[in-house]
Design an enzyme around this catalytic site. Sequence first.
Site, short mmCIF file in Angstrom:
data_model
loop_
_atom_site.label_atom_id
_atom_site.label_comp_id
_atom_site.label_asym_id
_atom_site.label_seq_id
_atom_site.Cartn_x
_atom_site.Cartn_y
_atom_site.Cartn_z
N ASN A 130 0.99 -1.36 0.07
CA ASN A 130 -0.51 -0.24 0.03
C ASN A 130 0.75 0.63 0.05
OD1 ASN A 130 -3.09 -0.49 0.25
ND2 ASN A 130 -2.24 -1.91 1.59
N THR B 277 -8.53 7.19 15.06
CA THR B 277 -9.00 8.06 16.28
C THR B 277 -8.31 6.63 16.99
OG1 THR B 277 -11.17 6.80 16.13
CG2 THR B 277 -11.17 8.94 15.55
N HIS C 251 -7.84 -0.68 5.61
CA HIS C 251 -7.94 -1.25 6.72
C HIS C 251 -8.89 -2.34 5.82
CE1 HIS C 251 -9.97 -4.12 9.86
NE2 HIS C 251 -10.84 -4.35 9.45
N ARG D 34 4.97 1.66 25.66
CA ARG D 34 4.50 2.16 24.18
C ARG D 34 4.68 3.52 23.90
NH1 ARG D 34 1.01 -1.48 20.88
NH2 ARG D 34 1.57 -3.41 21.57
C1 GRF Z 1 -3.66 -4.51 4.13
O1 GRF Z 1 -4.27 -5.53 3.67
C2 GRF Z 1 -3.22 -3.36 4.45
O2 GRF Z 1 -5.33 -3.14 4.51
C3 GRF Z 1 -3.78 -3.92 6.24
O3 GRF Z 1 -2.54 -4.26 6.25
C4 GRF Z 1 -1.58 -4.89 5.11
C5 GRF Z 1 -0.62 -5.05 4.52
O4 GRF Z 1 -0.12 -4.43 3.81
N1 GRF Z 1 -3.87 -2.45 7.26
P1 GRF Z 1 0.51 -3.97 2.40
O5 GRF Z 1 2.08 -3.75 4.06
O6 GRF Z 1 0.27 -2.50 2.39
O7 GRF Z 1 1.38 -5.25 1.42
#
Ligand code: GRF
Length: 207
Positions: A14, A138, A106, A62
């Site tokens: 992503n 959030t 997500h 954290r």
């Molecule tokens: C994706 O499915 C995203 O929606 C989720 O974690 C995964 C990450 O995949 N939050 P990448 O590292 O972006 O390939």
Amino acid sequence: MKRVGVLFSGRGSNMAALLAAPGLEGRFVVAVSNREDAAGLRLAAAHGVKTVCVGHRGFADRAAHERAIQEALLAEGVEVVCLAGYMRRLTPFLVGEWTGRMLNIHPSLLPCFPGLDTHRRALEAGVKLHGCTVHLVTEEVDAGPILAQAAVPVLAGDDEATLAARVLRQEHVLYPTALRLFLEGRAGAADAAATLHNPLPGAAGAP
Ligand code: GRF
């Protein structure tokens, strides 16, 4: 041009889609990983984006880890943060620092299936539509205001891998689109919703 930072933990597909997005009113200035072995570190470097690794071990708690991340973001003048597969639950500290300016993607149609294992849970629930959501972050996990969604069909014979791959293809289109609209001040607006409702090739309802 807003200065954009990315937080990620792993593969980084992503993030790569965001870094390759044309026409953004923003510039990626830093990519921060909490894992030294994250494959995404190489992807970011290949795009000429500064990479920083802030491993989560060795901090008192954290919030201390997040303060180090915050320093890395502020050192580059970051104004907007994109979570892209960042697999640590955030504390109120970092969420509070970025209220209204931190996006996440997500892999489900929220509010269905927040949290982990979304594709397995979608298959178990027998839903016929699944997908992905870009939302503002959030304190409650995966519960912030929804900016954009893309739906895909769940097909007979799907397993977790085939469904995840179908959703991921949409993630790679949806996240850059949602970020573009967000940076233009249009995400969540009526026109954005119209633009993003099932417009994607292969999405349910798409021509
Ligand atoms: C994706 O499915 C995203 O929606 C989720 O974690 C995964 C990450 O995949 N939050 P990448 O590292 O972006 O390939």
